[in-house]
Scaffold this motif. Structure first.
Motif, PDB file in Angstrom:
ATOM      1  N   LEU A 182       0.839  -1.195   0.000  1.00  0.00           N
ATOM      2  CA  LEU A 182       0.000   0.000   0.000  1.00  0.00           C
ATOM      3  C   LEU A 182       0.874   1.245   0.000  1.00  0.00           C
ATOM      4  CD1 LEU A 182      -2.756  -0.889   2.630  1.00  0.00           C
ATOM      5  CD2 LEU A 182      -3.028  -0.752   0.154  1.00  0.00           C
ATOM      6  N   ARG A 183       0.469   2.224  -0.762  1.00  0.00           N
ATOM      7  CA  ARG A 183       1.071   3.552  -0.744  1.00  0.00           C
ATOM      8  C   ARG A 183      -0.078   4.549  -0.866  1.00  0.00           C
ATOM      9  NH1 ARG A 183       4.588   0.846   0.730  1.00  0.00           N
ATOM     10  NH2 ARG A 183       6.793   0.848   0.132  1.00  0.00           N
ATOM     11  N   ASP A 184      -0.852   4.669   0.209  1.00  0.00           N
ATOM     12  CA  ASP A 184      -2.094   5.436   0.154  1.00  0.00           C
ATOM     13  C   ASP A 184      -1.827   6.936   0.202  1.00  0.00           C
ATOM     14  OD1 ASP A 184      -3.321   3.022   0.132  1.00  0.00           O
ATOM     15  OD2 ASP A 184      -4.198   3.162   2.132  1.00  0.00           O
ATOM     16  N   ARG A 185      -2.253   7.622  -0.843  1.00  0.00           N
ATOM     17  CA  ARG A 185      -2.182   9.076  -0.914  1.00  0.00           C
ATOM     18  C   ARG A 185      -3.256   9.551  -1.893  1.00  0.00           C
ATOM     19  NH1 ARG A 185       3.083   7.449  -0.450  1.00  0.00           N
ATOM     20  NH2 ARG A 185       4.383   8.511   1.093  1.00  0.00           N
ATOM     21  N   VAL A 186      -3.788  10.732  -1.650  1.00  0.00           N
ATOM     22  CA  VAL A 186      -4.715  11.281  -2.640  1.00  0.00           C
ATOM     23  C   VAL A 186      -3.961  11.481  -3.958  1.00  0.00           C
ATOM     24  CG1 VAL A 186      -6.287  12.390  -1.023  1.00  0.00           C
ATOM     25  CG2 VAL A 186      -4.229  13.610  -1.775  1.00  0.00           C
ATOM     26  N   MET A 187      -4.698  11.473  -5.035  1.00  0.00           N
ATOM     27  CA  MET A 187      -4.109  11.418  -6.371  1.00  0.00           C
ATOM     28  C   MET A 187      -3.075  12.504  -6.618  1.00  0.00           C
ATOM     29  SD  MET A 187      -4.746  13.226  -9.466  1.00  0.00           S
ATOM     30  CE  MET A 187      -6.500  13.606  -9.526  1.00  0.00           C
ATOM     31  N   TRP A 188      -3.351  13.737  -6.172  1.00  0.00           N
ATOM     32  CA  TRP A 188      -2.422  14.822  -6.484  1.00  0.00           C
ATOM     33  C   TRP A 188      -1.150  14.780  -5.637  1.00  0.00           C
ATOM     34  CZ3 TRP A 188      -7.319  15.367  -4.521  1.00  0.00           C
ATOM     35  CH2 TRP A 188      -7.442  15.788  -3.193  1.00  0.00           C
ATOM     36  N   LYS A 189      -1.109  13.913  -4.640  1.00  0.00           N
ATOM     37  CA  LYS A 189       0.106  13.747  -3.843  1.00  0.00           C
ATOM     38  C   LYS A 189       0.848  12.444  -4.142  1.00  0.00           C
ATOM     39  CE  LYS A 189      -1.373  16.548   0.113  1.00  0.00           C
ATOM     40  NZ  LYS A 189      -1.596  16.559   1.586  1.00  0.00           N
ATOM     41  N   ALA A 190       0.247  11.585  -4.928  1.00  0.00           N
ATOM     42  CA  ALA A 190       0.877  10.297  -5.245  1.00  0.00           C
ATOM     43  C   ALA A 190       2.030  10.502  -6.220  1.00  0.00           C
ATOM     44  CB  ALA A 190      -0.152   9.337  -5.837  1.00  0.00           C
ATOM     45  N   THR A 191       3.150   9.881  -5.945  1.00  0.00           N
ATOM     46  CA  THR A 191       4.311   9.992  -6.829  1.00  0.00           C
ATOM     47  C   THR A 191       4.296   8.876  -7.867  1.00  0.00           C
ATOM     48  OG1 THR A 191       5.731   8.581  -5.470  1.00  0.00           O
ATOM     49  CG2 THR A 191       5.639  10.936  -4.904  1.00  0.00           C
TER      50      THR A 191
END
Length: 303
Positions: free
Chosen positions: A96-105
């Motif tokens: 898992l690498r949970d982040r909102v879309m605009w913060k996801a790398t």
């Protein structure tokens, strides 16, 4: 035909060093299967293997990250070299690498896709190649998630992968039918460390860790129990008793067993000669808007 006797069967369970994967591996061993345990952590994998043996099964360990084709080939080869055959591939490994879309790398996205989606593909392909050559059928069990069925805030890559995994299972069920290979997606729900971080479950998860039983509404309406509650579905799908079941998405968690629908056309409207933007607006506002479906899961009250 017993759904609980896997004597003589051999299964691979990826990502089985802990959590749901460990529960699957131990349940398969208890049913009499030999299990190839896989994880990236040696100690966790060896611990699971010992639990499989203590439950009455046999076990071998492959420590390697899931995703590369070399790992998938090694898992199949280990099953054959250690136990003489392969009967079931359970592609469970994930991150898992949970982040909102605009913060996801890009790196976050690529890691989740490589492990969940590519890992399921390479392991499924390696198993399918073996099953087709051996000519004795087989089982491929992929692991989905409610996030892939409904969407989940902050889980762009994870939800996309889990939706793709169910689509792969349905596609492979068509492609492998003549080879006698069934392919299904399991949608597990369990009270785990990840679930316990959700605000709605933090209090009940802490009580669960302290040994309190989960409330009936959580076990039923929320379909949340222990990882061990999910394992019977894996055992059944790996058995002869499920030989006619393929292309399905089936959920289990707590007390609740769920059969998910295939995506289907909800409603249609026709316009002679085609549609204009304003015509679409009018029919949407007058007829279709009331049928629009929300994104995300819904939760029953816990009291």
């Amino acid at each position: 035909m017993s759904a609980e006797d896997l004597t003589g069967r051999v299964a691979v369970v990826t990502g089985s060093g802990r959590g749901l994967g460990r529960a699957y591996a131990v349940a398969l061993g208890r049913a009499g299967a030999a299990v190839v345990v896989n994880d990236v952590d040696t100690d966790s994998a060896e611990e699971t293997a010992e639990l499989v043996r203590a439950a009455g099964g046999r076990a071998a360990v492959v420590v390697a990250p899931v995703g590369p084709a070399e790992t998938a080939d090694r898992l199949v080869a280990t099953a054959v070299s250690e136990f003489g055959r392969l009967d079931a591939m359970i592609a469970n490994a994930g991150v898992l690498r949970d982040r909102v879309m605009w913060k996801a790398t890009d790196e976050d996205f690529d890691l989740v896709v490589a492990t969940h989606l590519r890992g399921s593909f390479t392991c499924g392909r390696a198993a399918a190649n073996h099953f087709r050559e051996a000519g004795e059928g087989g089982r491929i069990i992929l692991i989905g998630s409610p996030a892939g069925q409904f969407g989940s805030f902050g889980q762009t890559a994870y939800a996309a992968c889990k939706a793709g995994i169910v689509a792969m299972a349905r596609t492979w069920s068509l492609e492998l039918a003549r080879a006698g290979v069934t392919v299904n997606a399991v949608i597990p729900t369990a009270m785990t460390e990840m679930t316990g971080t959700m605000p709605i479950y933090q209090e009940v998860y802490q009580r669960f860790l302290e040994g309190e039983p989960l409330p009936p509404v959580v076990r039923r309406e929320h379909a949340l129990g222990s990882p061990e509650d999910v394992a019977p579905l894996i055992v059944w799908l790996a058995s002869d008793a499920s030989s006619g079941i393929t292309g399905q998405a089936i959920g289990l968690g707590g007390d609740r067993l769920t059969l998910y629908a295939h995506p289907a056309v909800l409603e249609t409207r026709d316009a002679d000669g085609g549609w204009t933007p304003d015509g679409i607006r009018q029919v949407w506002e007058a007829e279709l808007s009331a049928l629009a479906q929300p994104s995300g899961p819904t939760f029953a009250p816990q009291d």
